[in-house]
Design a protein around this motif. Structure first.
Motif, PDB file in Angstrom:
ATOM      1  N   THR A 169      -4.242  -6.564  -2.276  1.00 55.16           N
ATOM      2  CA  THR A 169      -5.135  -5.681  -1.514  1.00 55.16           C
ATOM      3  C   THR A 169      -4.433  -4.364  -1.215  1.00 55.16           C
ATOM      4  OG1 THR A 169      -4.489  -6.664   0.606  1.00 55.16           O
ATOM      5  CG2 THR A 169      -6.460  -7.546  -0.467  1.00 55.16           C
ATOM      6  N   GLY A 170      -3.148  -4.423  -0.930  1.00 54.75           N
ATOM      7  CA  GLY A 170      -2.390  -3.193  -0.677  1.00 54.75           C
ATOM      8  C   GLY A 170      -2.316  -2.307  -1.900  1.00 54.75           C
ATOM      9  N   ASN A 171      -2.036  -2.891  -3.063  1.00 56.61           N
ATOM     10  CA  ASN A 171      -1.959  -2.104  -4.295  1.00 56.61           C
ATOM     11  C   ASN A 171      -3.321  -1.604  -4.749  1.00 56.61           C
ATOM     12  OD1 ASN A 171       0.751  -1.828  -5.099  1.00 56.61           O
ATOM     13  ND2 ASN A 171       0.813  -3.976  -5.695  1.00 56.61           N
ATOM     14  N   MET A 172      -4.343  -2.415  -4.524  1.00 56.77           N
ATOM     15  CA  MET A 172      -5.678  -2.053  -4.993  1.00 56.77           C
ATOM     16  C   MET A 172      -6.176  -0.759  -4.348  1.00 56.77           C
ATOM     17  SD  MET A 172      -9.125  -4.415  -4.889  1.00 56.77           S
ATOM     18  CE  MET A 172      -8.129  -5.862  -4.879  1.00 56.77           C
ATOM     19  N   PHE A 173      -5.873  -0.581  -3.084  1.00 58.71           N
ATOM     20  CA  PHE A 173      -6.346   0.603  -2.367  1.00 58.71           C
ATOM     21  C   PHE A 173      -5.170   1.416  -1.847  1.00 58.71           C
ATOM     22  CE2 PHE A 173      -9.775  -2.528  -2.013  1.00 58.71           C
ATOM     23  CZ  PHE A 173     -10.774  -1.827  -2.660  1.00 58.71           C
ATOM     24  N   SER A 174      -4.200   1.641  -2.693  1.00 54.48           N
ATOM     25  CA  SER A 174      -3.013   2.407  -2.297  1.00 54.48           C
ATOM     26  C   SER A 174      -3.401   3.786  -1.801  1.00 54.48           C
ATOM     27  CB  SER A 174      -2.058   2.553  -3.479  1.00 54.48           C
ATOM     28  OG  SER A 174      -1.449   1.330  -3.763  1.00 54.48           O
ATOM     29  N   THR A 175      -2.767   4.189  -0.731  1.00 54.03           N
ATOM     30  CA  THR A 175      -3.064   5.506  -0.163  1.00 54.03           C
ATOM     31  C   THR A 175      -2.047   6.540  -0.625  1.00 54.03           C
ATOM     32  OG1 THR A 175      -1.891   4.807   1.824  1.00 54.03           O
ATOM     33  CG2 THR A 175      -4.281   4.650   1.861  1.00 54.03           C
TER      34      THR A 175
ATOM     35  N   SER B 139       1.956   4.644  -8.074  1.00 51.52           N
ATOM     36  CA  SER B 139       0.638   4.556  -8.706  1.00 51.52           C
ATOM     37  C   SER B 139      -0.236   5.758  -8.362  1.00 51.52           C
ATOM     38  CB  SER B 139      -0.071   3.258  -8.299  1.00 51.52           C
ATOM     39  OG  SER B 139      -0.260   3.206  -6.908  1.00 51.52           O
ATOM     40  N   VAL B 140      -0.445   6.045  -7.119  1.00 53.33           N
ATOM     41  CA  VAL B 140      -1.379   7.095  -6.721  1.00 53.33           C
ATOM     42  C   VAL B 140      -0.839   8.489  -7.017  1.00 53.33           C
ATOM     43  CG1 VAL B 140      -2.606   8.108  -4.767  1.00 53.33           C
ATOM     44  CG2 VAL B 140      -2.412   5.634  -4.960  1.00 53.33           C
TER      45      VAL B 140
ATOM     46  N   ASN C 257       0.813  -1.208   0.000  1.00 50.90           N
ATOM     47  CA  ASN C 257       0.000   0.000   0.000  1.00 50.90           C
ATOM     48  C   ASN C 257       0.849   1.261   0.000  1.00 50.90           C
ATOM     49  OD1 ASN C 257      -1.370   2.248   1.694  1.00 50.90           O
ATOM     50  ND2 ASN C 257      -3.048   0.998   0.904  1.00 50.90           N
ATOM     51  N   LEU C 258       1.903   1.266   0.784  1.00 49.04           N
ATOM     52  CA  LEU C 258       2.679   2.488   0.950  1.00 49.04           C
ATOM     53  C   LEU C 258       3.692   2.721  -0.163  1.00 49.04           C
ATOM     54  CD1 LEU C 258       3.300   2.427   4.791  1.00 49.04           C
ATOM     55  CD2 LEU C 258       1.580   3.703   3.511  1.00 49.04           C
TER      56      LEU C 258
END
Length: 167
Positions: free
Chosen positions: A77-83, A88-89, A38-39
């Protein structure tokens, strides 16, 4: 690592420490991978963990698919909802002309929800295979997985038993 038996000794030590807490180990690995993904987009960096963690999972009675899923689903799951993932974001947000913090709370809430559902499914499957290991979808290749990942560990255990019986 193999010549000094450091890896197998570490696996045995971790197996002893987590005895009775196998599901917590599985969840911790999943959450750590999910947070890293995610991070900062940790994805291919987790591939070396598979051959390292698989013996730990197998030695603790976690089947191969559940061990693999903790890594694989943690990544996605981490990549799908990256903060705040810069790869990516941040790049995508600036390319589209919006601030990358727009929607961060929504993505964070979604991450918590999807991780909760994933852990609940892990628990459902874990309980199912604890009741009867034949319920595992990889039960038919269990011996192959154990031969591949626990060969050195089981060989050392057998050698210690042989040495103890001589003494």
């Amino acid at each position: 690592l193999n010549d000094m038996n450091a890896l197998s000794s570490g696996i045995k030590a971790l197996s002893r420490i987590t005895k009775g807490k196998e599901f917590i180990l599985l969840c911790l690995i999943f959450i750590i991978i999910s947070i890293g993904s995610n991070l900062y987009g940790m994805s291919t960096e987790t591939l070396p963990f598979y051959p390292i963690l698989m013996p730990i999972f197998l030695k603790n009675g976690i089947d191969g698919i559940l061990g693999f899923a903790s890594l694989y689903l943690g990544i996605f799951t981490g990549n799908m909802f990256s903060t705040v993932n810069a790869f990516s974001v941040v790049v995508a947000s600036y390319s589209s002309g919006i601030n990358f913090l727009d929607g961060v709370y929504f993505r964070l809430i979604c991450l918590v929800i999807i991780n909760t559902f994933t852990i609940l499914y892990f628990y459902y499957y874990y309980r199912k295979i604890r009741i009867d290991e034949k319920n595992s979808i990889v039960f038919d290749i269990k011996e192959k997985l154990e031969d591949k990942y626990l060969k050195d560990i089981n060989k050392e255990d057998n050698e210690k038993e042989d040495n103890n019986s001589i003494i």
